[in-house]
Design an enzyme around this catalytic site. Structure first.
Site, PDB file in Angstrom:
ATOM      1  N   VAL A  37       0.617  -1.282   0.201  1.00  0.00           N
ATOM      2  CA  VAL A  37      -0.019  -0.042   0.238  1.00  0.00           C
ATOM      3  C   VAL A  37       0.536   1.098   0.282  1.00  0.00           C
ATOM      4  O   VAL A  37       0.524   2.471  -0.040  1.00  0.00           O
ATOM      5  CB  VAL A  37      -1.019   0.095   0.925  1.00  0.00           C
ATOM      6  CG1 VAL A  37      -2.561  -1.284   1.100  1.00  0.00           C
ATOM      7  CG2 VAL A  37      -0.121  -0.124   2.484  1.00  0.00           C
ATOM      8  N   LYS A  38       1.590   1.158   0.252  1.00  0.00           N
ATOM      9  CA  LYS A  38       3.121   2.479  -0.808  1.00  0.00           C
ATOM     10  C   LYS A  38       3.843   3.089  -1.837  1.00  0.00           C
ATOM     11  O   LYS A  38       2.630   2.428  -2.725  1.00  0.00           O
ATOM     12  CB  LYS A  38       4.205   1.934   0.362  1.00  0.00           C
ATOM     13  CG  LYS A  38       4.419   1.854   1.636  1.00  0.00           C
ATOM     14  CD  LYS A  38       3.786   2.370   2.228  1.00  0.00           C
ATOM     15  CE  LYS A  38       4.333   2.618   3.694  1.00  0.00           C
ATOM     16  NZ  LYS A  38       3.524   1.239   4.449  1.00  0.00           N
ATOM     17  N   THR A  39       3.470   4.100  -1.824  1.00  0.00           N
ATOM     18  CA  THR A  39       4.012   5.090  -3.202  1.00  0.00           C
ATOM     19  C   THR A  39       4.063   4.202  -3.996  1.00  0.00           C
ATOM     20  O   THR A  39       3.698   4.055  -5.545  1.00  0.00           O
ATOM     21  CB  THR A  39       4.108   6.565  -2.917  1.00  0.00           C
ATOM     22  OG1 THR A  39       3.939   7.071  -1.651  1.00  0.00           O
ATOM     23  CG2 THR A  39       4.428   6.952  -4.299  1.00  0.00           C
TER      24      THR A  39
END
Ligand SMILES: *Cc1c(COP(=O)(O)O)cnc(C)c1O
Length: 396
Positions: A185-187
């Site tokens: 769920v990170k950039t």
């Protein structure tokens, strides 16, 4: 924020390179791998983008923090200052090496409050670990000054702010060590993965050895390598690193979309009275992964958060009540609930957080609403969302 929203051909091609030769491990098998070294390639790309001399990729952001602390020689009984608002990974990494997480208030930046950091310093303090939460950064020049004065290490957790900058430098590259997460769920994502960056050769050398059972990585016979000190396994696989190679190439494209979407929402909300945006330290540029604002009090924030949800606005968080990101729900930490016995240093030195006063943090977090900026939204979708949010929040 999540890079998985734009998973596509570039990622598939990179993974296919690895599948084609079947070498899923980052070390060795030179003849088989057809010159594909995905972890190394990813490290090179991160180093260039983050203006850092040394990069080591690992299996997660939590692993990156753990390895970073270990690489700087932090261990049992050493105190590490961290914020009340962060992900549980902050204290997990500190506890993993037997060190003591010292929780400290945040301010309207939603990150460490420098005055509170200075007050928390003791003889045992070794590290200040600011966490650049929700896309924006701590006041790094104030923290640097404090660290210099007290001879402490500055370790930036930039897991939620990759691509942001401070006084022209990439977040993560300003402290002695910086960490990133590439979880799903990170950039940008590797599926699972993380990285630490540093300009200090010793930390880097310690890091790659510690993260691979203590292997010194000298020569090309893995079995014959020496083990100068005790290590562990925090390796990233080539499959995960391959996804990262594609995603890091797209980081600036993702950031540009985030900035566009953020700006549309922010411009609309400027018109709402009694709404205050989160403070970004002077010289800071967010990575625009979240839009954060404060409403006039806790009750209004709760009502506002519910109203946004009722209006169909998803992905807005009220962290004050969150199980994972704020100290109020960390009873496993505050009551020292672990599977096995904790190290004696932790049992003896961990402050009694059930009686601590974090009212300064509560003052800000109780009023905060934090809206995730997705990169999959079309401009039209963002415009509609902006108008809806403005209406809901103006009617509170
Ligand atoms: C995601 C995250 C981590 C940990 O990363 P993982 O890769 O999930 O282990 C650490 N710190 C912060 C602030 C994070 O958001």
């Amino acid at each position: 924020m999540p890079g998985f929203e734009l998973f596509g051909d570039l990622e598939k091609k990179q993974v296919q390179d690895v599948l084609d030769n079947g070498v899923l491990m980052r070390y060795g098998f030179d003849a088989m791998r057809n010159n594909h070294w995905k972890a190394l390639e990813l490290e090179k790309a991160i180093g260039e983008r983050m203006q850092s001399t040394y990069v080591h990729t690992v299996s997660s952001g939590t692993a990156a923090l753990t390895v970073a602390l270990a690489s700087a020689g932090i261990g049992a009984g050493d105190e590490v200052i961290m914020p009340t608002f962060t992900f549980v990974a902050s204290f997990e990494s500190i506890l993993a090496i037997g060190a003591i997480p010292i929780l400290v208030d945040i301010d309207d930046t939603l990150t460490l409050k420098p005055e509170a950091v200075e007050k928390a310093i003791t003889e045992k303090t070794k590290v200040v670990m600011p966490v650049h939460m929700c896309g924006s950064m701590a006041n790094l020049s104030a923290l640097k000054t404090i660290c210099k004065k007290h001879n402490l290490l500055l370790l930036e957790d930039a897991c939620q702010a990759i691509g942001g900058s401070y006084q022209g430098k990439p977040l993560g590259s300003i402290g002695d060590l910086g960490c990133f997460s590439f979880d799903y769920v990170k950039t940008i994502t590797c599926g699972e993965g993380g990285a630490l960056i540093t300009n200090e050769k010793t930390y880097y050398e310690n890091a790659h050895m510690y993260a691979d059972h203590g292997h010194d990585h000298i020569g090309n016979n893995r079995g014959a390598e020496a083990h100068p000190f005790l290590g562990y396994n925090f390796r990233i696989s080539e499959l995960n690193a391959a996804v990262g190679c594609a995603q890091i190439e797209r980081l600036d494209e993702f950031l540009a979309i985030q900035e566009r979407n953020y700006t549309i929402l922010r411009n609309a909300l400027e018109a709402v009275t009694n709404l205050q945006f989160r403070t970004v330290p002077e010289g800071g540029v967010e990575n625009y992964s979240f839009l954060n604002f404060f409403l006039k009090d806790e009750e209004t924030a709760r009502i506002g958060h519910q109203a946004l949800s009722n209006a169909g606005i998803d992905a807005c968080f009220y962290w004050f009540d969150n199980n994972w990101h704020y100290y109020r729900k960390w009873e496993h930490l505050t009551s020292k609930i672990s599977l096995g016995k904790l190290p004696k240093e932790v049992l003896e030195q961990l402050p009694d957080y059930n009686t601590s006063d974090f009212s300064v943090s509560d003052h800000w977090m109780g009023r905060n609403i934090s809206c995730l900026i997705k990169i999959g939204w079309t401009e039209e979708e963002v415009q509609q969302r902006a108008q809806k949010m403005k209406t809901v929040l103006s009617n509170l």
